[in-house]
Design a protein around this motif. Structure first.
Motif, PDB file in Angstrom:
ATOM      1  N   SER A  95       5.135  -5.953  -4.662  1.00  0.00           N
ATOM      2  CA  SER A  95       5.698  -6.824  -5.695  1.00  0.00           C
ATOM      3  C   SER A  95       5.481  -8.301  -5.374  1.00  0.00           C
ATOM      4  CB  SER A  95       7.194  -6.523  -5.852  1.00  0.00           C
ATOM      5  OG  SER A  95       7.765  -7.265  -6.892  1.00  0.00           O
ATOM      6  N   GLU A  96       5.318  -8.613  -4.082  1.00  0.00           N
ATOM      7  CA  GLU A  96       5.142 -10.005  -3.672  1.00  0.00           C
ATOM      8  C   GLU A  96       3.783 -10.551  -4.087  1.00  0.00           C
ATOM      9  OE1 GLU A  96       6.094 -10.077   0.523  1.00  0.00           O
ATOM     10  OE2 GLU A  96       7.977  -9.027   0.154  1.00  0.00           O
ATOM     11  N   TRP A  97       2.832  -9.641  -4.391  1.00  0.00           N
ATOM     12  CA  TRP A  97       1.519 -10.018  -4.944  1.00  0.00           C
ATOM     13  C   TRP A  97       1.384  -9.519  -6.375  1.00  0.00           C
ATOM     14  CZ3 TRP A  97      -2.445  -8.674  -0.468  1.00  0.00           C
ATOM     15  CH2 TRP A  97      -2.428  -9.714   0.489  1.00  0.00           C
ATOM     16  N   PHE A  98       2.500  -9.281  -7.043  1.00  0.00           N
ATOM     17  CA  PHE A  98       2.536  -8.827  -8.433  1.00  0.00           C
ATOM     18  C   PHE A  98       2.066  -7.388  -8.615  1.00  0.00           C
ATOM     19  CE2 PHE A  98       3.325 -12.882 -10.755  1.00  0.00           C
ATOM     20  CZ  PHE A  98       4.063 -12.368 -11.800  1.00  0.00           C
ATOM     21  N   GLY A  99       1.951  -6.631  -7.523  1.00  0.00           N
ATOM     22  CA  GLY A  99       1.677  -5.209  -7.648  1.00  0.00           C
ATOM     23  C   GLY A  99       2.987  -4.462  -7.855  1.00  0.00           C
ATOM     24  N   TYR A 100       2.897  -3.136  -8.105  1.00  0.00           N
ATOM     25  CA  TYR A 100       4.133  -2.360  -8.231  1.00  0.00           C
ATOM     26  C   TYR A 100       3.820  -0.870  -8.184  1.00  0.00           C
ATOM     27  CZ  TYR A 100       9.085  -2.001  -9.079  1.00  0.00           C
ATOM     28  OH  TYR A 100      10.419  -1.772  -8.908  1.00  0.00           O
ATOM     29  N   TYR A 101       4.885  -0.080  -8.258  1.00  0.00           N
ATOM     30  CA  TYR A 101       4.705   1.364  -8.334  1.00  0.00           C
ATOM     31  C   TYR A 101       3.987   1.722  -9.630  1.00  0.00           C
ATOM     32  CZ  TYR A 101       8.101   1.951  -4.538  1.00  0.00           C
ATOM     33  OH  TYR A 101       8.738   1.904  -3.337  1.00  0.00           O
ATOM     34  N   ARG A 102       3.089   2.688  -9.522  1.00  0.00           N
ATOM     35  CA  ARG A 102       2.490   3.226 -10.740  1.00  0.00           C
ATOM     36  C   ARG A 102       3.611   3.850 -11.565  1.00  0.00           C
ATOM     37  NH1 ARG A 102      -2.684   4.174 -11.900  1.00  0.00           N
ATOM     38  NH2 ARG A 102      -3.366   4.090  -9.715  1.00  0.00           N
ATOM     39  N   SER A 103       3.636   3.552 -12.832  1.00  0.00           N
ATOM     40  CA  SER A 103       4.732   3.982 -13.702  1.00  0.00           C
ATOM     41  C   SER A 103       4.928   5.493 -13.657  1.00  0.00           C
ATOM     42  CB  SER A 103       4.448   3.544 -15.141  1.00  0.00           C
ATOM     43  OG  SER A 103       5.545   3.845 -15.970  1.00  0.00           O
ATOM     44  N   GLY A 104       6.198   5.908 -13.607  1.00  0.00           N
ATOM     45  CA  GLY A 104       6.534   7.324 -13.631  1.00  0.00           C
ATOM     46  C   GLY A 104       6.812   7.933 -12.280  1.00  0.00           C
ATOM     47  N   GLN A 105       6.615   7.178 -11.205  1.00  0.00           N
ATOM     48  CA  GLN A 105       6.887   7.692  -9.854  1.00  0.00           C
ATOM     49  C   GLN A 105       7.196   6.494  -8.940  1.00  0.00           C
ATOM     50  OE1 GLN A 105       3.962   7.278  -7.202  1.00  0.00           O
ATOM     51  NE2 GLN A 105       3.825   5.608  -8.685  1.00  0.00           N
ATOM     52  N   ALA A 106       7.638   6.776  -7.730  1.00  0.00           N
ATOM     53  CA  ALA A 106       8.038   5.698  -6.826  1.00  0.00           C
ATOM     54  C   ALA A 106       7.440   5.894  -5.439  1.00  0.00           C
ATOM     55  CB  ALA A 106       9.559   5.620  -6.747  1.00  0.00           C
ATOM     56  N   LYS A 107       6.169   6.320  -5.405  1.00  0.00           N
ATOM     57  CA  LYS A 107       5.478   6.496  -4.125  1.00  0.00           C
ATOM     58  C   LYS A 107       4.190   5.682  -4.065  1.00  0.00           C
ATOM     59  CE  LYS A 107       7.311  11.121  -3.122  1.00  0.00           C
ATOM     60  NZ  LYS A 107       6.980  12.546  -2.834  1.00  0.00           N
ATOM     61  N   GLU A 108       3.347   5.829  -5.065  1.00  0.00           N
ATOM     62  CA  GLU A 108       2.057   5.135  -5.072  1.00  0.00           C
ATOM     63  C   GLU A 108       2.194   3.760  -5.725  1.00  0.00           C
ATOM     64  OE1 GLU A 108      -2.407   5.436  -7.068  1.00  0.00           O
ATOM     65  OE2 GLU A 108      -0.830   6.879  -7.608  1.00  0.00           O
ATOM     66  N   THR A 109       1.700   2.731  -5.035  1.00  0.00           N
ATOM     67  CA  THR A 109       1.696   1.391  -5.624  1.00  0.00           C
ATOM     68  C   THR A 109       0.279   1.026  -6.057  1.00  0.00           C
ATOM     69  OG1 THR A 109       1.383   0.313  -3.472  1.00  0.00           O
ATOM     70  CG2 THR A 109       3.655   0.609  -4.244  1.00  0.00           C
ATOM     71  N   ILE A 110       0.202   0.145  -7.041  1.00  0.00           N
ATOM     72  CA  ILE A 110      -1.088  -0.337  -7.525  1.00  0.00           C
ATOM     73  C   ILE A 110      -1.102  -1.857  -7.441  1.00  0.00           C
ATOM     74  CG2 ILE A 110      -1.577   1.621  -9.015  1.00  0.00           C
ATOM     75  CD1 ILE A 110      -0.488   0.031 -11.370  1.00  0.00           C
ATOM     76  N   PRO A 111      -2.283  -2.456  -7.232  1.00  0.00           N
ATOM     77  CA  PRO A 111      -2.363  -3.915  -7.148  1.00  0.00           C
ATOM     78  C   PRO A 111      -2.255  -4.557  -8.521  1.00  0.00           C
ATOM     79  CG  PRO A 111      -4.551  -2.965  -6.971  1.00  0.00           C
ATOM     80  CD  PRO A 111      -3.585  -1.809  -6.994  1.00  0.00           C
ATOM     81  N   LEU A 112      -2.091  -5.864  -8.515  1.00  0.00           N
ATOM     82  CA  LEU A 112      -1.932  -6.616  -9.757  1.00  0.00           C
ATOM     83  C   LEU A 112      -3.010  -6.290 -10.774  1.00  0.00           C
ATOM     84  CD1 LEU A 112      -0.923  -8.912 -11.608  1.00  0.00           C
ATOM     85  CD2 LEU A 112      -2.211 -10.511 -10.183  1.00  0.00           C
TER      86      LEU A 112
END
Length: 302
Positions: free
Chosen positions: A237-254
């Motif tokens: 989140s500090e680089w505007f990335g976040y969890y891929r919608s629908g789950q809370a394990k895999e993150t994606i970049p901005l």
């Protein structure tokens, strides 16, 4: 003879004028600082320290460390319990009334102060913010509350319980700062509908073209991510990335988020123009050395 004296005096005055003009030192841009959760404007071990080392390296700089309240206790308490939209409005008024800022200023936010200052540039273009430096700011929000800084552990325990009970209930949204940037990837619809602060500044409900235009007016938007952060969940989140919608394990970049692909904030355009700067620092949340700060952050303040 008289005309020669007049001519000589005129030349002397001209030389004095030109000399004073040539020697006039440029005044550094002022710096506005907004602290993070559980901190205050003038803690000598945090914001007071930052103010001191900036002033040491940039003589003559005006540094305004924001105090949200009438004293340090209120400032710290408001970082937990004052509606963020009200805080941003208060800060906008403070900046607009400060004559030292009328020519523009740089801004540096620490932790949640990073996204709060982003709201300032989006909502309040006068006076103009030139560079925004976000140090560990959670620009896509958080979905976890692992620990708290300082001596606020009792408050942290209480906040965890409130978030567990329902971050998007009206009462908690209006009164608890951290709920206002709580971003539940398992329930995006509720987040977009009920988030009072983050969903608005991230254009989740509708596109405010003024927000986009104002953010794009920045010269540089610098984002610092702590590569071993145990405070922010997820650190992406500090680089505007976040969890891929629908789950809370895999993150994606901005650049894989809808915020970027739809360019709701102008970040894609800013990125292509070289206005986005992504800095990584080894260490936990807000842990960096003076040497790292001088090397990586100071150039954006001079």
């Amino acid at each position: 003879m008289a005309s020669a004296r007049v001519l000589g005096l005129s030349l002397l005055l001209l030389l004095l004028f030109l000399g004073s003009f040539g020697c006039r030192a440029s005044v550094p841009l002022p710096l506005v600082i907004w602290h993070g959760m559980g901190d205050s404007c003038c803690n000598p071990e945090s914001m007071g320290y930052i103010k001191k080392i900036v002033e040491k390296k940039i003589p003559g700089i005006y540094v305004l460390s924001l105090e949200i309240g009438s004293n340090l206790i209120e400032d710290m308490e408001n970082s937990f319990f004052m509606n963020v939209n009200d805080q941003v409005k208060l800060v906008c008024d403070i900046l607009a009334k400060d004559p030292k800022l009328k020519g523009g200023y740089n801004a540096m936010g620490f932790s949640q102060g990073g996204q709060f200052l982003r709201a300032v540039v989006q909502r309040c273009p006068t006076p103009p913010m030139i560079n925004l430096i976000s140090v560990g700011g959670q620009h896509q929000g958080v979905y976890g509350f692992p620990r708290c800084p300082g001596e606020s552990s009792h408050l942290c325990d209480w906040i965890r319980k409130m978030l567990d009970l329902g971050a998007y209930t009206k009462t908690i949204q209006e009164r608890l700062v951290q709920a206002q940037y709580w971003h539940d990837p398992l329930n995006e619809e509720e987040y977009q509908k009920k988030s009072l602060f983050l969903a608005d500044i991230n254009q989740e409900r509708c596109i405010n073209t003024t927000y986009k235009k104002n953010l794009m007016s920045l010269n540089k938007f610098v984002m610092v991510k702590f590569l071993k952060d145990t405070m922010v969940d997820p650190p992406a989140s500090e680089w505007f990335g976040y969890y891929r919608s629908g789950q809370a394990k895999e993150t994606i970049p901005l650049n894989e988020t809808s915020l970027y692909t739809e360019d709701r904030l102008g970040l894609k355009e800013m990125d292509q123009a070289g206005k986005l700067v992504f800095l990584g620092v080894e260490g936990d949340h807000l842990h960096f050395s003076k040497e790292w700060f001088y090397k990586n952050i100071l150039p954006f303040l001079q």
